[in-house]
Design an enzyme around this catalytic site. Structure first.
Site, PDB file in Angstrom:
ATOM      1  N   GLY A  41       0.826  -1.203   0.000  1.00  0.00           N
ATOM      2  CA  GLY A  41       0.000   0.000   0.000  1.00  0.00           C
ATOM      3  C   GLY A  41       0.859   1.251   0.000  1.00  0.00           C
ATOM      4  O   GLY A  41       2.093   1.190   0.101  1.00  0.00           O
ATOM      5  N   ASP A  42       0.213   2.423  -0.161  1.00  0.00           N
ATOM      6  CA  ASP A  42       0.883   3.729  -0.140  1.00  0.00           C
ATOM      7  C   ASP A  42       1.920   3.858  -1.252  1.00  0.00           C
ATOM      8  O   ASP A  42       2.926   4.548  -1.103  1.00  0.00           O
ATOM      9  CB  ASP A  42       1.563   3.983   1.225  1.00  0.00           C
ATOM     10  CG  ASP A  42       0.618   3.727   2.376  1.00  0.00           C
ATOM     11  OD1 ASP A  42      -0.512   4.241   2.318  1.00  0.00           O
ATOM     12  OD2 ASP A  42       0.985   3.004   3.314  1.00  0.00           O
ATOM     13  N   GLU A  43       1.684   3.213  -2.380  1.00  0.00           N
ATOM     14  CA  GLU A  43       2.649   3.245  -3.482  1.00  0.00           C
ATOM     15  C   GLU A  43       2.522   4.512  -4.317  1.00  0.00           C
ATOM     16  O   GLU A  43       3.369   4.772  -5.187  1.00  0.00           O
ATOM     17  CB  GLU A  43       2.465   2.030  -4.403  1.00  0.00           C
ATOM     18  CG  GLU A  43       2.724   0.677  -3.750  1.00  0.00           C
ATOM     19  CD  GLU A  43       1.471   0.050  -3.161  1.00  0.00           C
ATOM     20  OE1 GLU A  43       0.445   0.767  -3.097  1.00  0.00           O
ATOM     21  OE2 GLU A  43       1.513  -1.121  -2.768  1.00  0.00           O
ATOM     22  N   LYS A  82      -0.716   5.184  -5.685  1.00  0.00           N
ATOM     23  CA  LYS A  82      -1.755   4.790  -6.660  1.00  0.00           C
ATOM     24  C   LYS A  82      -2.683   5.947  -6.983  1.00  0.00           C
ATOM     25  O   LYS A  82      -3.157   6.079  -8.109  1.00  0.00           O
ATOM     26  CB  LYS A  82      -2.602   3.627  -6.110  1.00  0.00           C
ATOM     27  CG  LYS A  82      -1.826   2.368  -5.849  1.00  0.00           C
ATOM     28  CD  LYS A  82      -2.677   1.321  -5.182  1.00  0.00           C
ATOM     29  CE  LYS A  82      -3.175   1.725  -3.809  1.00  0.00           C
ATOM     30  NZ  LYS A  82      -2.143   1.847  -2.771  1.00  0.00           N
ATOM     31  N   LYS A 138      -2.129   9.139  -7.300  1.00  0.00           N
ATOM     32  CA  LYS A 138      -1.606  10.009  -8.354  1.00  0.00           C
ATOM     33  C   LYS A 138      -1.696   9.321  -9.719  1.00  0.00           C
ATOM     34  O   LYS A 138      -2.105   9.932 -10.710  1.00  0.00           O
ATOM     35  CB  LYS A 138      -0.147  10.384  -8.052  1.00  0.00           C
ATOM     36  CG  LYS A 138       0.487  11.113  -9.204  1.00  0.00           C
ATOM     37  CD  LYS A 138       1.939  11.453  -9.019  1.00  0.00           C
ATOM     38  CE  LYS A 138       2.483  11.765 -10.404  1.00  0.00           C
ATOM     39  NZ  LYS A 138       3.826  12.306 -10.401  1.00  0.00           N
ATOM     40  N   HIS A 175      -5.761   8.279  -0.327  1.00  0.00           N
ATOM     41  CA  HIS A 175      -5.041   8.699  -1.514  1.00  0.00           C
ATOM     42  C   HIS A 175      -4.812  10.194  -1.437  1.00  0.00           C
ATOM     43  O   HIS A 175      -5.692  10.936  -1.023  1.00  0.00           O
ATOM     44  CB  HIS A 175      -5.867   8.434  -2.770  1.00  0.00           C
ATOM     45  CG  HIS A 175      -6.025   6.985  -3.080  1.00  0.00           C
ATOM     46  ND1 HIS A 175      -5.042   6.065  -2.839  1.00  0.00           N
ATOM     47  CD2 HIS A 175      -7.042   6.304  -3.636  1.00  0.00           C
ATOM     48  CE1 HIS A 175      -5.463   4.879  -3.233  1.00  0.00           C
ATOM     49  NE2 HIS A 175      -6.676   4.992  -3.706  1.00  0.00           N
ATOM     50  N   THR A 224      -6.614   0.209  11.302  1.00  0.00           N
ATOM     51  CA  THR A 224      -6.815   1.663  11.299  1.00  0.00           C
ATOM     52  C   THR A 224      -8.003   2.073  12.172  1.00  0.00           C
ATOM     53  O   THR A 224      -8.321   3.242  12.257  1.00  0.00           O
ATOM     54  CB  THR A 224      -7.063   2.156   9.861  1.00  0.00           C
ATOM     55  OG1 THR A 224      -8.130   1.393   9.295  1.00  0.00           O
ATOM     56  CG2 THR A 224      -5.820   2.022   9.003  1.00  0.00           C
ATOM     57  N   GLN A 260      -5.016  -0.023  -0.834  1.00  0.00           N
ATOM     58  CA  GLN A 260      -3.987  -0.840  -0.154  1.00  0.00           C
ATOM     59  C   GLN A 260      -3.060  -1.473  -1.199  1.00  0.00           C
ATOM     60  O   GLN A 260      -2.857  -0.873  -2.244  1.00  0.00           O
ATOM     61  CB  GLN A 260      -4.638  -1.907   0.746  1.00  0.00           C
ATOM     62  CG  GLN A 260      -5.321  -1.335   1.989  1.00  0.00           C
ATOM     63  CD  GLN A 260      -6.793  -1.074   1.791  1.00  0.00           C
ATOM     64  OE1 GLN A 260      -7.475  -1.773   1.074  1.00  0.00           O
ATOM     65  NE2 GLN A 260      -7.311  -0.048   2.438  1.00  0.00           N
ATOM     66  N   THR A 270      -4.284   8.314   6.295  1.00  0.00           N
ATOM     67  CA  THR A 270      -5.457   8.123   7.149  1.00  0.00           C
ATOM     68  C   THR A 270      -5.103   8.216   8.623  1.00  0.00           C
ATOM     69  O   THR A 270      -5.823   8.819   9.401  1.00  0.00           O
ATOM     70  CB  THR A 270      -6.096   6.742   6.836  1.00  0.00           C
ATOM     71  OG1 THR A 270      -6.480   6.751   5.459  1.00  0.00           O
ATOM     72  CG2 THR A 270      -7.324   6.492   7.679  1.00  0.00           C
ATOM     73  N   SER A 320       7.151   8.201 -11.992  1.00  0.00           N
ATOM     74  CA  SER A 320       6.760   9.401 -11.269  1.00  0.00           C
ATOM     75  C   SER A 320       7.974   9.956 -10.531  1.00  0.00           C
ATOM     76  O   SER A 320       8.653   9.229  -9.810  1.00  0.00           O
ATOM     77  CB  SER A 320       5.638   9.042 -10.301  1.00  0.00           C
ATOM     78  OG  SER A 320       5.318  10.139  -9.508  1.00  0.00           O
ATOM     79  N   GLY A 344       7.837  13.054  -8.759  1.00  0.00           N
ATOM     80  CA  GLY A 344       7.388  14.099  -7.843  1.00  0.00           C
ATOM     81  C   GLY A 344       5.892  13.949  -7.653  1.00  0.00           C
ATOM     82  O   GLY A 344       5.235  13.211  -8.395  1.00  0.00           O
TER      83      GLY A 344
HETATM   84  P1  GDP Z   1      -1.643   5.662  -2.383  1.00  0.00           P
HETATM   85  O1  GDP Z   1      -2.521   5.269  -1.246  1.00  0.00           O
HETATM   86  O2  GDP Z   1      -1.030   4.475  -3.046  1.00  0.00           O
HETATM   87  O3  GDP Z   1      -2.313   6.581  -3.345  1.00  0.00           O
HETATM   88  O4  GDP Z   1      -0.418   6.437  -1.771  1.00  0.00           O
HETATM   89  P2  GDP Z   1      -0.438   7.697  -0.771  1.00  0.00           P
HETATM   90  O5  GDP Z   1      -1.324   8.749  -1.272  1.00  0.00           O
HETATM   91  O6  GDP Z   1      -0.635   7.250   0.631  1.00  0.00           O
HETATM   92  O7  GDP Z   1       1.084   8.106  -0.846  1.00  0.00           O
HETATM   93  C1  GDP Z   1       1.574   8.694  -1.894  1.00  0.00           C
HETATM   94  C2  GDP Z   1       2.178  10.016  -1.451  1.00  0.00           C
HETATM   95  O8  GDP Z   1       3.290  10.240  -2.220  1.00  0.00           O
HETATM   96  C3  GDP Z   1       1.256  11.179  -1.695  1.00  0.00           C
HETATM   97  O9  GDP Z   1       1.501  12.176  -0.734  1.00  0.00           O
HETATM   98  C4  GDP Z   1       1.652  11.660  -3.087  1.00  0.00           C
HETATM   99  O10 GDP Z   1       1.384  13.032  -3.304  1.00  0.00           O
HETATM  100  C5  GDP Z   1       3.120  11.384  -3.048  1.00  0.00           C
HETATM  101  N1  GDP Z   1       3.706  11.018  -4.333  1.00  0.00           N
HETATM  102  C6  GDP Z   1       3.162  10.270  -5.322  1.00  0.00           C
HETATM  103  N2  GDP Z   1       4.069  10.090  -6.319  1.00  0.00           N
HETATM  104  C7  GDP Z   1       5.191  10.717  -5.919  1.00  0.00           C
HETATM  105  C8  GDP Z   1       6.498  10.860  -6.498  1.00  0.00           C
HETATM  106  O11 GDP Z   1       6.795  10.348  -7.569  1.00  0.00           O
HETATM  107  N3  GDP Z   1       7.418  11.551  -5.771  1.00  0.00           N
HETATM  108  C9  GDP Z   1       7.151  12.093  -4.549  1.00  0.00           C
HETATM  109  N4  GDP Z   1       8.117  12.764  -3.914  1.00  0.00           N
HETATM  110  N5  GDP Z   1       5.936  11.992  -3.987  1.00  0.00           N
HETATM  111  C10 GDP Z   1       4.970  11.301  -4.657  1.00  0.00           C
END
Ligand code: GDP
Length: 426
Positions: A12-14, A16, A18, A41, A128, A225, A301, A414, A416
């Site tokens: 999780g937290d990859e 996704k 974005k 997200h 959670t 996740q 979360t 990605s 940023g």
């Molecule tokens: P998700 O649940 O898989 O969508 O992941 P999260 O939202 O919990 O975590 C992703 C975090 O990393 C977010 O704060 C995004 O804005 C940030 N993020 C996504 N892609 C990148 C990247 O390529 N570089 C950086 N520095 N941050 C990123």
């Protein structure tokens, strides 16, 4: 893209959210198929940050319909709040739909989960506390019939279902945990204002998906996740209660497996995990803290710091197989910008035997010794780079190593958090 599933390839937290947000620009329908408000997200649009727990990231694209599928579990209080927040920022949410059949997370689910985790003490799963596990457990128990999303629009039915549930749950609350019983009327009063608001979005989700398929619309499934939090394929028992793997898109919406054209597996350039459970490449001490701080690895979360580890190629390869991944989306490559060298796990050793996929028995996984290869770092910022060929040689080599380990070609890189900081490989 006709039918694409975006799935997390780690714990999780990859990132996704974005990736889904970018792909949603070309989608007619974006669907969440499992999980509930335990997901989080973060999407950044024009320097504005949106944190979404339930609603699919596609909601920011007006022309795209967003569905919460029957495999999700919905907390009406959270959903109502999320809708209000989006509306306050100019997003009408008229494009939101929720399947009749999704199960509802009720206040008693959250209450019982908290009592259970407290009673487990140090042996807690580290959930959670959003009531997700108890809601899925009730779904599997079937009787007394739990509250499903369509019931939220019918006060009489809702009152009856709450009373039926509490007739059993209060026995547990009183006799197992020694706490006072919950009042059915109070639970109803707590939920009813939100229930009325969100029930306006209820529809037959299965029919929506099947109609979209027949009309050959572009459908994007958004996994929450990650693969190794899947209740069947993950590192049980430290998993979630649903199916984040790509196959979950079928179960959670009424889609046949052969309808899926692409599975895009999102992998961070390193590894993280929240809460308890095995993490073979975990980095102890300062370097772990460095990645956590630079990657802003704190739960959307829960705000909890995530455990950080080096890239685990065995995890990537296993996840690619479990998901039938067709493409890789690499995120957060920029987080590694400053490192002089970067260890990458290319295999596991267990009792003198080399493995290139993960053992599925947790005790075996606890015993593996990661085998590392040291790759050179690039030590320059990647955030402004727009093409794969413009990446520094060391960063290109790192991406190639990820492709080789996962045995899947990369489609997005990605560099940023913002939409613009994405290299799309045609
Ligand atoms: P998700 O649940 O898989 O969508 O992941 P999260 O939202 O919990 O975590 C992703 C975090 O990393 C977010 O704060 C995004 O804005 C940030 N993020 C996504 N892609 C990148 C990247 O390529 N570089 C950086 N520095 N941050 C990123």
């Amino acid at each position: 893209m006709p039918v694409t599933v975006v799935v997390g390839g780690q714990w999780g937290d990859e990132g996704k959210g974005k990736i889904t947000d970018i792909l949603a620009a070309d989608a007619d329908l974006v669907i969440r198929y499992q999980g509930g408000s335990n997901a989080g997200h973060t999407v950044v649009v024009a320097n504005e940050e949106f944190k979404l727990h339930l609603i699919p990231s596609g909601i920011l694209h007006k022309d795209c319909t967003c569905l919460m599928g029957g495999g999700t579990v919905i907390d009406p209080l959270v959903l109502a709040e999320e809708i209000e927040n989006l509306q306050a920022r100019g997003h009408s949410c008229e494009n939101l739909r929720v399947s009749y059949t999704a199960h509802v997370v009720m206040p008693y689910h959250k209450h019982i989960e908290k009592l259970a985790e407290e009673a487990r003490g140090r042996d807690s799963i580290g959930t959670t506390l959003r009531g997700i596990g108890p809601a899925y457990a009730d779904k599997a128990r079937r009787l007394p019939r739990p509250v499903r999303f369509r019931d939220l629009g019918n006060a009489q039915q809702l009152r009856k279902l709450i009373a039926d549930q509490l007739s059993e749950k209060n026995i547990i609350i009183q006799h197992k945990y020694g706490q006072p019983p919950l009042s059915a009327e109070q639970v109803f009063e707590e939920i009813w204002p939100a229930a009325q608001k969100v029930s306006a979005y209820a529809i037959d989700g299965q029919r929506l998906v099947q109609d979209a398929l027949r009309r050959e619309q572009r459908i994007l499934f958004e996994g929450a996740q990650g693969t190794f939090l899947d209740i069947d394929c993950g590192t049980y028992p430290f998993v979630t209660s649903s199916h984040p793997v790509a196959a979950g898109a079928c179960l959670g919406t009424g889609l046949g497996p052969t309808a899926i054209d692409e599975v895009i597996m999102v992998c961070k350039a390193y590894t993280t995990r929240v809460g308890a459970g095995v993490l073979p490449t975990e980095i102890a001490g300062e370097q772990g803290q460095f990645l956590c701080a630079r990657g802003q690895e704190y739960g959307t979360t829960t705000g909890r710091p995530r455990r950080c580890g080096w890239l685990d190629g065995v995890v990537a390869r296993t996840a690619a197989m479990l998901n039938g991944a067709t493409y890789l989306a690499i995120t957060k490559l920029d987080v590694l910008d400053e490192l002089a060298t970067i260890p990458v796990c290319v295999g596991y050793e267990i009792d003198g035997i080399m493995l290139d996929t993960m053992p599925s028995w947790p005790d075996d996984l606890e015993k593996v010794k990661p085998i590392y290869e040291e790759l050179p770092g690039w030590q320059q910022p990647l955030g402004q780079i727009k093409a794969r060929d413009d990446l520094p040689t060391a960063a290109q080599a790192y991406v190639e190593k990820m492709e080789e380990l996962a045995a899947v070609p990369v489609k997005l890189i990605s560099v940023g958090p913002s939409r613009e900081q994405t290299i799309i490989i045609q």
